[in-house]
Design a protein around this motif. Structure first.
Motif, PDB file in Angstrom:
ATOM      1  N   LEU A 168       4.749  -7.854   8.302  1.00 34.71           N
ATOM      2  CA  LEU A 168       3.322  -8.133   8.354  1.00 34.71           C
ATOM      3  C   LEU A 168       2.581  -6.875   8.787  1.00 34.71           C
ATOM      4  O   LEU A 168       2.928  -6.264   9.805  1.00 34.71           O
ATOM      5  N   ASN A 169       1.568  -6.480   8.046  1.00 33.43           N
ATOM      6  CA  ASN A 169       0.719  -5.371   8.447  1.00 33.43           C
ATOM      7  C   ASN A 169      -0.571  -5.913   9.052  1.00 33.43           C
ATOM      8  O   ASN A 169      -1.212  -6.791   8.492  1.00 33.43           O
ATOM      9  N   GLU A 200       5.654  -5.828   1.017  1.00 34.38           N
ATOM     10  CA  GLU A 200       7.041  -5.874   0.555  1.00 34.38           C
ATOM     11  C   GLU A 200       7.923  -4.795   1.128  1.00 34.38           C
ATOM     12  O   GLU A 200       9.123  -4.962   1.244  1.00 34.38           O
ATOM     13  N   THR A 201       7.393  -3.638   1.487  1.00 37.12           N
ATOM     14  CA  THR A 201       8.227  -2.570   2.042  1.00 37.12           C
ATOM     15  C   THR A 201       7.452  -1.820   3.099  1.00 37.12           C
ATOM     16  O   THR A 201       6.230  -1.834   3.135  1.00 37.12           O
ATOM     17  N   VAL A 202       8.203  -1.124   3.978  1.00 42.72           N
ATOM     18  CA  VAL A 202       7.618  -0.207   4.953  1.00 42.72           C
ATOM     19  C   VAL A 202       8.580   0.949   5.116  1.00 42.72           C
ATOM     20  O   VAL A 202       9.796   0.758   5.104  1.00 42.72           O
ATOM     21  N   ILE A 236       5.924  -6.739  12.720  1.00 39.06           N
ATOM     22  CA  ILE A 236       4.476  -6.535  12.667  1.00 39.06           C
ATOM     23  C   ILE A 236       4.182  -5.070  12.977  1.00 39.06           C
ATOM     24  O   ILE A 236       4.643  -4.533  13.995  1.00 39.06           O
ATOM     25  N   THR A 237       3.433  -4.424  12.089  1.00 35.70           N
ATOM     26  CA  THR A 237       3.027  -3.041  12.314  1.00 35.70           C
ATOM     27  C   THR A 237       1.504  -2.933  12.232  1.00 35.70           C
ATOM     28  O   THR A 237       0.839  -3.817  11.699  1.00 35.70           O
ATOM     29  N   VAL A 283      10.061 -12.348  16.092  1.00 31.38           N
ATOM     30  CA  VAL A 283       8.872 -11.639  15.623  1.00 31.38           C
ATOM     31  C   VAL A 283       8.774 -10.396  16.494  1.00 31.38           C
ATOM     32  O   VAL A 283       8.799 -10.498  17.727  1.00 31.38           O
ATOM     33  N   MET A 284       8.696  -9.244  15.874  1.00 33.68           N
ATOM     34  CA  MET A 284       8.721  -8.009  16.656  1.00 33.68           C
ATOM     35  C   MET A 284       7.618  -7.054  16.241  1.00 33.68           C
ATOM     36  O   MET A 284       7.256  -6.966  15.068  1.00 33.68           O
TER      37      MET A 284
END
Length: 461
Positions: free
Chosen positions: A447-448, A458-460, A275-276, A430-431
């Protein structure tokens, strides 16, 4: 050019236990310097010596001297911002600092507003500090030092909990302080992204001493680090995956401020989901809700059961929250006592004594068993904290900024230990993380968190 001059410095916290040995180094005044080295190598210790906190409040300079030219004033941004705060709000903290500096009360409002504006946190001025995110607290700690108008600004892992965009903006502002106000900037950091174009000097600390790198070697070190941080690739969850958590009309708010409004969301079981999101968006508060430590409306289901219907003791055995601040996790005094406590709650013999010893060795903690946990470096605390929680083998790990204070090798070791366990056991992770070093090929989904919604991407990078 004048410099901070350190000659033949030896420092011990305990007799016959050397932390820094025969340190000979110069930090040039008016320059931007970067200090790098493994967790627990002595970076924070050196910065505290330069401020006078050490040996005033611990340890001993066995021999050697250091000098700061022209009676220049020094300010330090602590690695753990909670250690820097005395009062309840940013406004009161800043007023307290300026009062101690005997600043004319008529000048205080302008200085406070300028410091908050520098860090772009004007809206936080009257927020309770204990309700701020880790990144917001770090920005407040920086604002305090900015308000003090120190000639030399020391920063200890100042961006560990700060989102990438804010990090880049703050680094640029520190460069402005160097260029326009001739401030001396010395930063100790593990995450070396964003420094290559701005630093004047790079220093490495290893085996209790410090080496000044040449311009070429410093640039090479920073370039090599960038190559170790490839973009994280993640896919979208496919239909019919086994689900660990399901959110249904989930609403989370704090002090009448809405953070999350999620009609539905599923988090896959047995996978790693990252999660970001920006600082203060509500990520840590979401974790507190998932751990049943904060009220929410709507429903969170774990394995198709409403978590409110699961008894607290049973749920705590299945869902482990690793707090952003390591010290909030500790219950005893020494590392050995903490490990013995975790061993009492093991579910299987996977983490037997031999495995725990192996993990301690991998994490370079095996010689610190009888040390008081609160005297460990922040990186050592983080490694211990993670190990303590995985020993109890929870079904779900909620990791809140688990990379904070960790060097790249320590991150790789943590990931290796987690992957080895997950290869034999079903575990959902979950981080939350603003740092991506060492996470390639570890994360499955991303997850954003933005605009009060969680959305799979799909990408970060």
């Amino acid at each position: 050019m004048s410099s901070i001059d350190i000659q033949n410095l030896n420092f011990n916290y305990q007799p016959n236990s050397t932390t820094l040995s025969d340190v000979n180094v110069q930090f040039e005044i008016g320059q931007f310097s970067l200090l790098v080295g493994p967790s627990g190598s002595g970076k924070s210790t050196l910065l505290k010596i330069l401020t006078g906190l050490l040996p005033e409040f611990g340890g001993e300079i066995v021999n050697g001297v250091f000098s700061i030219p022209n009676q220049l004033k020094v300010g330090l941004v602590f690695q753990n911002p909670n250690h820097q705060f005395t009062l309840d709000t940013p406004r009161h903290e800043l007023e307290f600092v300026l009062e101690n500096l005997r600043i004319d009360p008529k000048l205080m409002p302008a200085k406070i507003n300028a410091a908050l504006a520098f860090c772009e946190i004007e809206s936080l001025i009257d927020r309770q500090l204990n309700t701020l995110s880790g990144g917001e607290k770090q920005k407040v700690a920086l604002a305090i030092v900015i308000a003090m108008n120190r000639d030399i600004i020391l920063l200890d892992e100042p961006f560990a909990s700060i989102d990438p965009q804010s990090r880049a903006e703050l680094i640029a502002k520190l460069v402005t302080l160097r260029d326009q106000q001739q401030k001396t900037i010395i930063i100790a950091d593990h995450d070396l992204l964003g420094y290559k174009q701005v630093v004047d000097h790079v220093y490495t600390i290893h085996n209790q001493t410090i080496q000044t790198l040449s311009r070429e070697d410093g640039l090479q070190l920073l370039t090599d680090f960038e190559k170790q941080v490839p973009a994280i690739t993640s896919t979208l969850p496919i239909a019919n995956l086994e689900v660990a958590f399901n959110f249904d009309e989930l609403q989370i708010q704090i002090q009448q401020h809405a953070l999350l409004s999620q009609s539905s969301l599923q988090i896959p079981s047995g996978k790693v989901t990252l999660i970001t999101g920006e600082n203060g968006i509500g990520k840590s508060t979401l974790f507190l809700s998932m751990a049943k430590l904060m009220k929410f409306s709507g429903e969170i289901q774990m394995n198709q059961t409403n978590i409110q219907k699961i008894k607290a003791k049973k749920y705590a055995r299945e869902v482990a929250l690793i707090f952003q601040d390591s010290e909030n996790q500790f219950l005893t005094v020494t590392m050995r006592e903490e490990i013995e406590l975790s061993k009492q709650h093991r579910k299987s013999d996977y983490f037997n004594d031999a495995m725990i010893t192996s993990c301690l060795t991998q994490l370079n903690l095996n010689e610190l068993l009888d040390q008081v946990v609160y005297t460990l470096s922040e990186g050592q605390k983080k490694k211990l904290q993670i190990l303590l929680m995985i020993i109890v083998e929870p079904e779900v790990l909620l990791l809140d900024e688990p990379l904070k204070g960790l060097d790249i090798d320590s991150i790789h070791q943590i990931v290796t230990i987690l992957n080895a366990y997950r290869a034999e056991h079903q575990q959902t992770i979950v981080m939350i993380s603003h740092q991506f070093s060492g996470l390639n090929q570890f994360v499955d989904y991303h997850l954003n968190f933005a605009n009060q919604k969680l959305t799979y991407v799909e990408t970060v990078s």
